[in-house]
Design a protein around this motif. Structure first.
Motif, PDB file in Angstrom:
ATOM      1  N   ARG A 579       0.830  -1.208   0.000  1.00 23.14           N
ATOM      2  CA  ARG A 579       0.000   0.000   0.000  1.00 23.14           C
ATOM      3  C   ARG A 579       0.857   1.248   0.000  1.00 23.14           C
ATOM      4  NH1 ARG A 579      -2.759  -1.318   3.993  1.00 23.14           N
ATOM      5  NH2 ARG A 579      -1.949  -0.069   5.695  1.00 23.14           N
ATOM      6  N   GLY A 580       2.023   1.164   0.596  1.00 23.98           N
ATOM      7  CA  GLY A 580       2.929   2.313   0.650  1.00 23.98           C
ATOM      8  C   GLY A 580       2.304   3.467   1.402  1.00 23.98           C
ATOM      9  N   THR A 581       2.253   4.630   0.788  1.00 25.97           N
ATOM     10  CA  THR A 581       1.739   5.821   1.466  1.00 25.97           C
ATOM     11  C   THR A 581       0.244   5.987   1.308  1.00 25.97           C
ATOM     12  OG1 THR A 581       2.201   7.143  -0.519  1.00 25.97           O
ATOM     13  CG2 THR A 581       3.927   7.032   1.167  1.00 25.97           C
ATOM     14  N   ARG A 582      -0.436   5.051   0.602  1.00 27.47           N
ATOM     15  CA  ARG A 582      -1.878   5.183   0.467  1.00 27.47           C
ATOM     16  C   ARG A 582      -2.513   5.057   1.843  1.00 27.47           C
ATOM     17  NH1 ARG A 582      -4.144   4.921  -4.379  1.00 27.47           N
ATOM     18  NH2 ARG A 582      -6.039   3.929  -3.634  1.00 27.47           N
ATOM     19  N   PRO A 583      -3.480   5.929   2.175  1.00 31.72           N
ATOM     20  CA  PRO A 583      -4.008   5.996   3.534  1.00 31.72           C
ATOM     21  C   PRO A 583      -4.937   4.866   3.911  1.00 31.72           C
ATOM     22  CG  PRO A 583      -5.200   7.512   2.119  1.00 31.72           C
ATOM     23  CD  PRO A 583      -4.066   6.940   1.284  1.00 31.72           C
ATOM     24  N   VAL A 584      -5.455   4.093   2.938  1.00 29.98           N
ATOM     25  CA  VAL A 584      -6.419   3.056   3.270  1.00 29.98           C
ATOM     26  C   VAL A 584      -6.059   1.769   2.559  1.00 29.98           C
ATOM     27  CG1 VAL A 584      -8.339   4.639   3.685  1.00 29.98           C
ATOM     28  CG2 VAL A 584      -7.910   3.801   1.378  1.00 29.98           C
ATOM     29  N   ASP A 585      -6.652   0.682   3.036  1.00 23.81           N
ATOM     30  CA  ASP A 585      -6.459  -0.621   2.425  1.00 23.81           C
ATOM     31  C   ASP A 585      -7.080  -0.608   1.030  1.00 23.81           C
ATOM     32  OD1 ASP A 585      -6.420  -3.308   1.744  1.00 23.81           O
ATOM     33  OD2 ASP A 585      -6.837  -3.972   3.782  1.00 23.81           O
ATOM     34  N   PRO A 586      -6.357  -1.056  -0.008  1.00 18.03           N
ATOM     35  CA  PRO A 586      -6.936  -1.058  -1.353  1.00 18.03           C
ATOM     36  C   PRO A 586      -8.043  -2.093  -1.526  1.00 18.03           C
ATOM     37  CG  PRO A 586      -4.802  -2.136  -1.352  1.00 18.03           C
ATOM     38  CD  PRO A 586      -4.966  -1.521   0.002  1.00 18.03           C
ATOM     39  N   GLN A 587      -8.098  -3.080  -0.652  1.00 23.64           N
ATOM     40  CA  GLN A 587      -9.127  -4.111  -0.768  1.00 23.64           C
ATOM     41  C   GLN A 587     -10.409  -3.650  -0.090  1.00 23.64           C
ATOM     42  OE1 GLN A 587      -7.165  -7.581   0.910  1.00 23.64           O
ATOM     43  NE2 GLN A 587      -6.669  -8.321  -1.149  1.00 23.64           N
ATOM     44  N   VAL A 588     -11.507  -3.723  -0.820  1.00 25.22           N
ATOM     45  CA  VAL A 588     -12.824  -3.376  -0.289  1.00 25.22           C
ATOM     46  C   VAL A 588     -13.515  -4.676   0.088  1.00 25.22           C
ATOM     47  CG1 VAL A 588     -15.003  -2.196  -0.747  1.00 25.22           C
ATOM     48  CG2 VAL A 588     -12.892  -1.392  -1.829  1.00 25.22           C
ATOM     49  N   ARG A 589     -13.910  -4.783   1.355  1.00 26.10           N
ATOM     50  CA  ARG A 589     -14.447  -6.040   1.861  1.00 26.10           C
ATOM     51  C   ARG A 589     -15.933  -5.912   2.203  1.00 26.10           C
ATOM     52  NH1 ARG A 589     -10.200  -9.487   3.440  1.00 26.10           N
ATOM     53  NH2 ARG A 589      -8.153  -8.490   3.280  1.00 26.10           N
ATOM     54  N   SER A 590     -16.632  -7.022   2.136  1.00 28.29           N
ATOM     55  CA  SER A 590     -18.044  -7.028   2.491  1.00 28.29           C
ATOM     56  C   SER A 590     -18.188  -6.840   4.000  1.00 28.29           C
ATOM     57  CB  SER A 590     -18.699  -8.348   2.072  1.00 28.29           C
ATOM     58  OG  SER A 590     -20.027  -8.409   2.557  1.00 28.29           O
ATOM     59  N   PRO A 591     -19.033  -5.902   4.434  1.00 26.35           N
ATOM     60  CA  PRO A 591     -19.200  -5.679   5.865  1.00 26.35           C
ATOM     61  C   PRO A 591     -20.088  -6.713   6.533  1.00 26.35           C
ATOM     62  CG  PRO A 591     -20.642  -4.232   4.653  1.00 26.35           C
ATOM     63  CD  PRO A 591     -19.839  -4.989   3.625  1.00 26.35           C
ATOM     64  N   MET A 592     -20.695  -7.609   5.738  1.00 23.78           N
ATOM     65  CA  MET A 592     -21.595  -8.610   6.309  1.00 23.78           C
ATOM     66  C   MET A 592     -21.780  -9.747   5.301  1.00 23.78           C
ATOM     67  SD  MET A 592     -25.177  -6.529   5.869  1.00 23.78           S
ATOM     68  CE  MET A 592     -25.819  -6.104   4.235  1.00 23.78           C
ATOM     69  N   PRO A 593     -22.195 -10.926   5.768  1.00 23.99           N
ATOM     70  CA  PRO A 593     -22.527 -11.995   4.828  1.00 23.99           C
ATOM     71  C   PRO A 593     -23.857 -11.682   4.164  1.00 23.99           C
ATOM     72  CG  PRO A 593     -23.000 -12.682   7.072  1.00 23.99           C
ATOM     73  CD  PRO A 593     -22.341 -11.332   7.178  1.00 23.99           C
ATOM     74  N   GLY A 594     -23.981 -11.959   2.878  1.00 24.44           N
ATOM     75  CA  GLY A 594     -25.227 -11.651   2.201  1.00 24.44           C
ATOM     76  C   GLY A 594     -25.154 -11.894   0.713  1.00 24.44           C
ATOM     77  N   THR A 595     -26.067 -11.217  -0.003  1.00 25.49           N
ATOM     78  CA  THR A 595     -26.188 -11.372  -1.446  1.00 25.49           C
ATOM     79  C   THR A 595     -25.977 -10.028  -2.124  1.00 25.49           C
ATOM     80  OG1 THR A 595     -27.813 -13.135  -1.134  1.00 25.49           O
ATOM     81  CG2 THR A 595     -27.698 -12.126  -3.316  1.00 25.49           C
ATOM     82  N   VAL A 596     -25.176 -10.014  -3.176  1.00 29.13           N
ATOM     83  CA  VAL A 596     -24.994  -8.794  -3.966  1.00 29.13           C
ATOM     84  C   VAL A 596     -26.265  -8.582  -4.784  1.00 29.13           C
ATOM     85  CG1 VAL A 596     -23.631  -7.653  -5.744  1.00 29.13           C
ATOM     86  CG2 VAL A 596     -22.510  -9.158  -4.083  1.00 29.13           C
ATOM     87  N   VAL A 597     -26.973  -7.465  -4.523  1.00 29.42           N
ATOM     88  CA  VAL A 597     -28.238  -7.223  -5.223  1.00 29.42           C
ATOM     89  C   VAL A 597     -28.089  -6.222  -6.365  1.00 29.42           C
ATOM     90  CG1 VAL A 597     -29.668  -7.832  -3.253  1.00 29.42           C
ATOM     91  CG2 VAL A 597     -28.905  -5.474  -3.508  1.00 29.42           C
ATOM     92  N   SER A 598     -27.028  -5.418  -6.341  1.00 30.24           N
ATOM     93  CA  SER A 598     -26.803  -4.498  -7.455  1.00 30.24           C
ATOM     94  C   SER A 598     -25.347  -4.060  -7.463  1.00 30.24           C
ATOM     95  CB  SER A 598     -27.710  -3.263  -7.352  1.00 30.24           C
ATOM     96  OG  SER A 598     -27.350  -2.462  -6.246  1.00 30.24           O
TER      97      SER A 598
END
Length: 662
Positions: A579-598
């Motif tokens: 990540r180096g100097t990037r302020p946040v994790d580049p990976q976006v994670r699901s905040p809960m178990p579920g179904t992608v609806v859109s």
């Protein structure tokens, strides 16, 4: 009376209805989907039939072949006029009101028009969903699904420019939850109180009310704590609002148990406004049962079988006070997102004045397919303060390890001075959540991952819980219980990384982070219980280990404490270097178990921080996943995909002109 009844529902309400069926000697038939094959209501039934969906009328009626009646519980098809028609066509009794009442009161738009014509005051609103109608109703306003309740799909719109997005989300939730995406809008009344009146009516026109329930403690329009009677109303207003509710029932020829909901101004408690009528049993019906001594399910069955009400209005006496808390599978440390898991340890309270309606059992897997409510803990007392004290004590004896719940949050609600004094309104819990900080006595520990996680990995756990988890795991891995093993050389401390906290164990002392060593000992009291003696103080706890996680239960609170291995620590460190100097994790994670609806973005799109990438639905709740930073998005999921908690759904990389990270 009937000889067999099919319960067209699941979870705690199915178990609750079956309890009355069995007490009356009636055969109970359950239905279940594949996700509920091992559910408690299936086990409790005399027989069970698999169906495709709890929302499939054809499946439910086919499963009822040979039974006398169908009890719909609440939610799903409980207020569906088509189910009532299908029952009639099949020669099966529908345990609920007639089609007219279902059609008039099941449609919030039509219901408001009906009672308004009868002279009952209603909140300003409109069934026309457009900018002009919204402006006429006035902002802030509330978008509501017409075909259902329970707070699902209800959305507050503060400004005209937010209306379009609110309508899209509300329609999607309404369609998924009720099979109907019709909406209405209402003026949002600031700081109102939600008060509802319980009714019973028979086929001969007799209608009585059983007093009112205060349901003002809500979060996102979903009731959390309910009580009876309301601490707001005086006897005169109680009689007036009860008679108004009865008049609403008479206007549609209502039969069975039902509830009329009102908004009452805290500043003018003698004024009330009709909101809607729920043509079914309510989740909170136990508090009415405890103060009246009546079994509402029994009277639903008796009325549906053609019996007359045995009581008149003068016979109804409210005795004492009752209060109920809903136990949800949700994570307060993650903004109450739905939670899933397996129930490894379960303690449900008993005692004087305590009732628990539950669908839980040890070993049960809690999925993300259905509503997150797991159980209801209810307490009765001769007065309100005693009932609250009993409920708090009961919650402190409630242990659910393996899935995150809101039990400790419920205890925080009951401890609030405004709640104890009866100073309630529907916005109180939102204000309390904004003011509240998760209690934690975890010492400050330097972490190379500081700021990487989006939530506290200990979920509010304190030193007691971190130490207990480490000692519990240490006892298992080092053979401290029932082992006579030995090793050469002087003893060296064993180190564990519990979340971001390092704990060193050496004999009967522990060191947490950079703090000084303190005496500590874990004395096992059973398969999943132990006393932690920490620095001279004894803490009785429940503990269980599942994979790389140890759960600690403490007076109703449950803490999920992950243990990181060397491999996991190395992976996290490498991710930080990448990540180096990037302020946040580049990976976006699901905040809960579920179904992608859109999905609102495409791989390769340039996105900005806060932009919606996709929407995930679980337990009839939707959550928008947004970009944590500016960059180029790469998506790893598509609509209808199932995702687990922390599943990587997207990656954000820097723009080409950002250069190479150091």
């Amino acid at each position: 009376m009937f000889t067999s009844v099919l319960v067209a529902n699941r979870g705690e309400i199915a178990c609750r209805v079956m309890a009355t069926l069995h007490r009356l000697g009636i055969r109970a038939v359950a239905v279940y989907t594949d996700a509920d094959r091992d559910a408690l209501h299936v086990e409790r039934a005399d027989t069970a039939v698999r169906i495709d969906s709890y929302l499939s009328i054809a499946s439910v009626v086919a499963a009822a072949r040979g039974v006398d009646a169908i009890h719909p519980g609440y939610g799903f098809l409980s207020e569906n006029a088509d189910l009532a028609r299908a029952c009639e066509a099949a020669g099966i009794v529908f345990v609920g009101p007639g089609v007219k009442a279902l059609e008039v009161m099941g449609d919030k738009i039509r219901a408001k028009e009906h009672v308004s014509a009868a002279g009952v005051p209603v909140i300003p609103g409109s069934s026309s969903i457009d900018a002009e109608s919204a402006a006429r109703v006035g902002y802030p306003l509330l978008v509501k699904p017409s075909a259902g309740g329970g707070g699902k799909g209800m959305t507050v719109v503060e400004r005209a420019e937010d209306l379009a997005d609110a309508l899209v989300g509300a329609r999607r939730v309404a369609a998924a939850a009720f099979g109907d995406d019709t909406l209405l809008i209402e003026r949002l009344v600031r700081r109102p109180r939600h008060i509802e009146v319980q009714l019973l009516a028979d086929e001969r026109g007799a209608v009585i009310h059983l007093g009112e329930r205060e349901c003002s403690l809500q979060r996102r329009h979903q009731k959390v704590v309910e009580e009876a009677p309301s601490p707001l109303l005086d006897e005169q207003t109680r009689a007036r609002i009860g008679e108004a509710a009865c008049e609403v029932a008479r206007s549609v020829g209502y039969v069975g148990a039902g509830t009329v909901e009102f908004l009452v101004s805290d500043e003018a408690p003698t004024e009330f406004f009709f909101m809607e009528m729920n043509t079914r049993l309510q989740v909170e019906h136990p508090v009415t049962e405890l103060v009246t001594g009546l079994d509402l399910v029994e009277w639903q069955l008796r009325v549906a079988a053609g019996e007359s009400l045995a009581a008149t209005q003068d016979d109804v006496v409210l005795t004492g006070h009752a209060i109920e808390a809903r136990v949800y599978a949700e994570d307060p440390s993650r903004d109450f997102l739905p939670s899933a898991g397996t129930v490894h340890v379960l303690d449900e309270p008993t005692g004087d004045g305590i009732r628990v309606d539950s669908a839980l059992r040890q070993g049960l897997e809690i999925g993300s397919s259905y509503d997150p409510m797991l159980a209801k803990v209810v307490a009765w007392g001769p007065d309100r303060s005693t009932a609250i004290a009993r409920l708090d004590a009961a919650l402190s004896r409630t242990t659910i390890l393996g899935v995150r719940t809101n039990v400790s949050y419920l205890r925080q609600i009951l401890a609030d001075p405004d709640v104890r004094a009866g100073r309630l309104d529907t916005g109180l819990l939102a204000r309390l959540s904004a003011q509240h900080e998760t209690p934690s006595d975890t010492p400050e520990v330097s972490s190379r991952r500081a700021g990487r996680r989006r939530h506290d990995p200990q979920g509010g756990a304190g030193t007691v819980h971190v130490v207990a988890a480490a000692l519990w795991r240490h006892a298992v891995t080092e053979g401290a219980w029932g082992s006579d093993g030995w090793r050469l050389g002087a003893r060296r401390p064993t180190r564990y990384e519990v979340g971001d906290v390092e704990v060193s164990v050496l004999g009967d002392t522990v060191t947490v982070g950079s703090a000084d060593p303190v005496p500590a000992r874990l004395v096992r009291r059973g398969r999943d219980a132990a006393d932690l003696e920490l620095d001279g103080v004894v803490h009785p706890l429940r503990l269980v280990t599942a994979g790389s996680t140890t759960w600690v239960g403490d007076h109703g609170a449950a803490f999920e404490l992950p243990f990181r291995t060397r491999v996991e620590r190395l992976a996290d460190d490498l991710a930080a270097l990448t990540r180096g100097t990037r302020p946040v994790d580049p990976q976006v994670r699901s905040p809960m178990p579920g179904t992608v609806v859109s999905v609102e973005a495409e791989t390769g799109d340039s996105v900005v921080a806060g932009q919606t990438l996709l929407t995930i639905e679980a337990m009839k709740m939707e959550h928008r996943v947004v970009a944590p930073s500016d960059g180029i998005v790469t998506l790893t999921v598509r609509p209808t995909d199932q995702v687990a908690l922390d599943h990587v759904v997207a990656t954000i990389t820097g723009h080409p002109d950002e250069g190479t990270p150091a």
